[in-house]
Design an enzyme around this catalytic site. Structure first.
Site, short mmCIF file in Angstrom:
data_model
loop_
_atom_site.label_atom_id
_atom_site.label_comp_id
_atom_site.label_asym_id
_atom_site.label_seq_id
_atom_site.Cartn_x
_atom_site.Cartn_y
_atom_site.Cartn_z
N LYS A 177 5.24 3.59 -10.36
CA LYS A 177 4.41 4.76 -10.70
C LYS A 177 4.48 5.74 -9.55
O LYS A 177 3.85 5.55 -8.52
CB LYS A 177 2.96 4.35 -10.96
CG LYS A 177 2.29 5.23 -11.96
CD LYS A 177 1.28 6.26 -11.60
CE LYS A 177 0.65 6.55 -10.32
NZ LYS A 177 0.80 7.99 -9.97
N GLU A 252 1.40 0.36 2.85
CA GLU A 252 1.84 1.21 3.96
C GLU A 252 0.99 2.48 3.89
O GLU A 252 1.11 3.25 2.94
CB GLU A 252 3.32 1.56 3.82
CG GLU A 252 4.19 0.33 3.95
CD GLU A 252 5.67 0.68 3.96
OE1 GLU A 252 6.03 1.85 3.82
OE2 GLU A 252 6.47 -0.25 4.13
N CYS A 285 3.89 10.36 7.40
CA CYS A 285 2.90 9.37 7.86
C CYS A 285 3.14 8.98 9.32
O CYS A 285 2.20 8.66 10.04
CB CYS A 285 2.96 8.14 6.98
SG CYS A 285 4.60 7.40 6.90
N GLU A 380 -6.68 11.11 9.92
CA GLU A 380 -5.39 11.67 9.54
C GLU A 380 -5.56 12.97 8.76
O GLU A 380 -6.29 13.01 7.76
CB GLU A 380 -4.63 10.66 8.65
CG GLU A 380 -3.24 11.15 8.29
CD GLU A 380 -2.57 10.28 7.22
OE1 GLU A 380 -3.21 10.00 6.20
OE2 GLU A 380 -1.41 9.90 7.43
P1 NAD Z 1 -2.77 8.65 -2.45
O1 NAD Z 1 -3.35 7.38 -1.95
O2 NAD Z 1 -3.67 9.72 -2.91
O3 NAD Z 1 -1.79 8.36 -3.68
C1 NAD Z 1 -0.69 7.47 -3.58
C2 NAD Z 1 -0.36 6.92 -4.94
O4 NAD Z 1 -1.45 6.14 -5.42
C3 NAD Z 1 -0.11 7.97 -6.01
O5 NAD Z 1 0.95 7.54 -6.84
C4 NAD Z 1 -1.41 8.00 -6.78
O6 NAD Z 1 -1.25 8.41 -8.12
C5 NAD Z 1 -1.79 6.53 -6.73
N1 NAD Z 1 -3.21 6.24 -6.94
C6 NAD Z 1 -4.28 7.00 -6.62
N2 NAD Z 1 -5.43 6.38 -6.96
C7 NAD Z 1 -5.08 5.20 -7.51
C8 NAD Z 1 -5.81 4.09 -8.04
N3 NAD Z 1 -7.15 4.10 -8.09
N4 NAD Z 1 -5.12 3.03 -8.50
C9 NAD Z 1 -3.78 2.99 -8.44
N5 NAD Z 1 -3.03 4.01 -7.96
C10 NAD Z 1 -3.67 5.10 -7.49
O7 NAD Z 1 -1.79 9.13 -1.29
P2 NAD Z 1 -0.93 10.48 -1.24
O8 NAD Z 1 -1.86 11.61 -0.98
O9 NAD Z 1 -0.01 10.53 -2.41
O10 NAD Z 1 -0.01 10.22 0.04
C11 NAD Z 1 -0.37 10.58 1.32
C12 NAD Z 1 -0.78 9.36 2.10
O11 NAD Z 1 0.27 8.39 2.09
C13 NAD Z 1 -1.04 9.68 3.56
O12 NAD Z 1 -2.18 8.99 4.00
C14 NAD Z 1 0.21 9.14 4.25
O13 NAD Z 1 0.05 8.82 5.60
C15 NAD Z 1 0.51 7.93 3.43
N6 NAD Z 1 1.91 7.51 3.59
C16 NAD Z 1 2.16 6.36 4.29
C17 NAD Z 1 3.49 5.97 4.48
C18 NAD Z 1 3.83 4.72 5.25
O14 NAD Z 1 4.97 4.29 5.21
N7 NAD Z 1 2.89 4.11 5.96
C19 NAD Z 1 4.53 6.74 3.97
C20 NAD Z 1 4.21 7.91 3.28
C21 NAD Z 1 2.89 8.29 3.08
#
Ligand code: NAD
Length: 480
Positions: A177, A252, A285, A380
């Site tokens: 997803k 992650e 990230c 962050e």
């Molecule tokens: P997010 O947590 O808002 O969303 C990530 C994913 O989770 C999306 O596909 C979203 O639709 C899904 N999601 C949201 N709520 C959900 C739920 N209740 N149940 C299941 N799925 C759900 O994150 P974002 O804004 O898309 O991404 C940014 C974040 O990701 C930042 O904090 C960044 O640091 C982190 N990130 C970490 C890494 C790493 O390797 N550590 C890499 C890239 C991004």
């Protein structure tokens, strides 16, 4: 199907080898001009259930194929990614606004490399045998079952391949997803998986909103692994759903990573790298967002840093001259702006930037905090916002670096091997880079400590996650 950047992109889900629509859709916009790009099928529990059941039904045959048979499929998929770099790069640039030249030169190719790397690692894996207590012992790896993979909007293609590659190589089937703000390149990935001949149901993509499709996926009782990249807040929900089904979960998450500059460092290189943390508008990230600089060289460092930052060009990500692109979405821009405004109201000194540009741009911003406890130091932002602080001793540098609840990465600039080793060991971070940044060996463990994540991906660490490890013990002398 929607035409995006000259490419026809399927907008339906990819389930059991077929495109499946939904009654509802959501709109994905282009951050380049804020205009709608496509209406994308919006999954609810019904489509998620279809996809998970397809993955469940396809699992036994995919697992039985073994690592060599699976590797042939994954190598074909990798070759197709390489052959379609231009289309994938153009669509991801339109959907997410990552710099087109980075996508073309390395980011999309890394997706192909992920599939090749894990296909070959799974083939090379050797079961461990030994004798003890009068028995033969053997560790066997069994593919775990259907895996739910949830990815964020930044670098969506690369991050989705980073997770689906080990899952598929280990013998799991997958339901991916992607994030609702940038789903299109993952739809193209599904088309390439189809073209590569992956059997129906082995690789499925459902598109939708996190709280709807994502939540239904991670809670589905037939899912045997949950792999997530995204924010810490979402991880709490997803981890709860995985725990309820007693399913292993890897996450992650975000970071508030230090970039530490010692007085003995190459200051030009350190300042250039620090200014480089604004690349991709800071939506990375691993970015080193807290600049920690040894006091005697602070002025010299800042002079170089400002010169390097002045050279940045905010612009269209398709333009070769651009170094900083717009932020992904108006909501995210408002979030970044909120952080800076609260810092301003809180008396933190905005040294440069601190304002919106045109459209979805935010100026590269540097803040001198008055306290290490300030929100802008501890949380962050995920945008082009850095802070800087001076330190007097190595111990102080380590204490400041380790003073947040995150622990994803750290970047260290020094010319002393002894210091690199001492400080590197003391830092609380999943990856520590010394005098470099973002260089990755795909067999090394990758992940975060504290609020930055649970579990490790990379190499055998990821293959182990997608497997059930089993010990087989045979009493010696009883079989022949
Ligand atoms: P997010 O947590 O808002 O969303 C990530 C994913 O989770 C999306 O596909 C979203 O639709 C899904 N999601 C949201 N709520 C959900 C739920 N209740 N149940 C299941 N799925 C759900 O994150 P974002 O804004 O898309 O991404 C940014 C974040 O990701 C930042 O904090 C960044 O640091 C982190 N990130 C970490 C890494 C790493 O390797 N550590 C890499 C890239 C991004």
């Amino acid at each position: 199907m929607s035409p995006v950047a000259g490419v026809d992109v399927p907008t339906d889900h990819y389930i059991n080898g077929e495109r499946v629509g939904s009654e509802r859709t959501f709109t994905t916009i282009s951050p380049i001009d804020g205009e709608p790009l496509a209406e994308v099928a919006r999954a609810g529990a019904r489509e998620v259930d279809l996809a998970v059941r397809a993955a469940h039904d396809a699992f036994p045959a995919w697992a039985a194929l073994g690592p060599v048979g699976r590797a042939a499929h994954l190598h074909r998929l990798a070759d197709l990614i390489d052959a379609n770099v231009e289309a994938l790069a153009a669509v991801e640039c339109a959907d997410m606004a990552m710099l087109l030249r980075s996508l073309r030169a390395r980011v999309i190719a890394r997706g192909a490399l992920n599939y090749r790397n894990y296909a070959d690692l799974a083939v090379a894996y050797e079961e461990r045998d030994w004798r003890s207590k009068g028995t033969w012992n053997r560790v066997q790896r069994m593919p775990a079952g259907p895996a739910a993979v949830i990815t964020p909007w930044n670098a969506p293609f690369m991050l989705s391949t980073w997770k689906t590659a080990p899952a598929l190589a280990a013998g799991c089937t997958v339901v991916l997803k992607p994030a609702e703000w940038s789903p299109l390149s993952c739809s193209l990935l599904a088309s390439l998986a189809d073209e590569a001949g992956l059997p129906p149901g082995v690789f499925n993509v459902v598109q939708g909103i996190g709280e709807e499709a994502g939540a239904a996926l991670v809670a589905h009782p037939l899912i045997r692994r949950v792999s997530f990249t995204g924010s810490t807040e979402t991880a709490r929900h997803i981890g709860g759903a995985a725990a309820a089904n007693v399913v292993p979960f890897t996450a992650e998450l975000g970071g508030k990573n230090p970039l530490i500059v010692f007085a003995d460092a190459d200051l030009d290189a350190a300042a250039a790298k620090a200014a480089g943390q604004y690349d991709d508008a800071g939506q990375v990230c691993l970015s080193g967002t807290r600049l920690l600089v040894e006091e005697p060289v602070l002025d010299a460092f800042l002079t170089r840093f400002h010169a390097a930052t002045d050279a940045h060009v905010l612009g269209d990500p398709r333009d070769d001259a651009t170094t900083i692109s717009p932020l992904i979405h108006p909501d995210h821009l408002a979030r970044v702006e909120g952080f800076v405004e609260r810092a301003r109201e809180d008396g933190q000194r905005i040294v440069r930037g601190g304002a919106r540009g045109a459209g979805l741009f935010y100026e590269p911003t540097l803040i001198a905090p008055t306290s290490n406890d300030a929100e802008i130091v501890q949380n962050e932002v995920f945008g082009p916002v850095l802070t800087y602080q001076a330190f007097a001793t190595e111990d102080e540098a380590i204490a400041l670096a380790n003073s947040t609840n995150y622990g994803l990465s750290a970047i260290l600039y020094t010319s002393s091997l002894g210091r690199a080793d001492r400080v590197g060991r003391a830092l609380r971070a999943g990856t520590v880079w010394v005098n470099t940044f973002l260089v990755r060996d795909l067999t090394a463990p990758f992940g975060g400590m504290g609020l930055s994540g649970i579990g490790r991906e990379g190499g055998d660490y990821a293959l182990d996650f997608y497997s059930d490890l089993k010990t087989l013990q045979i009493l010696e002398g009883t079989v022949g």
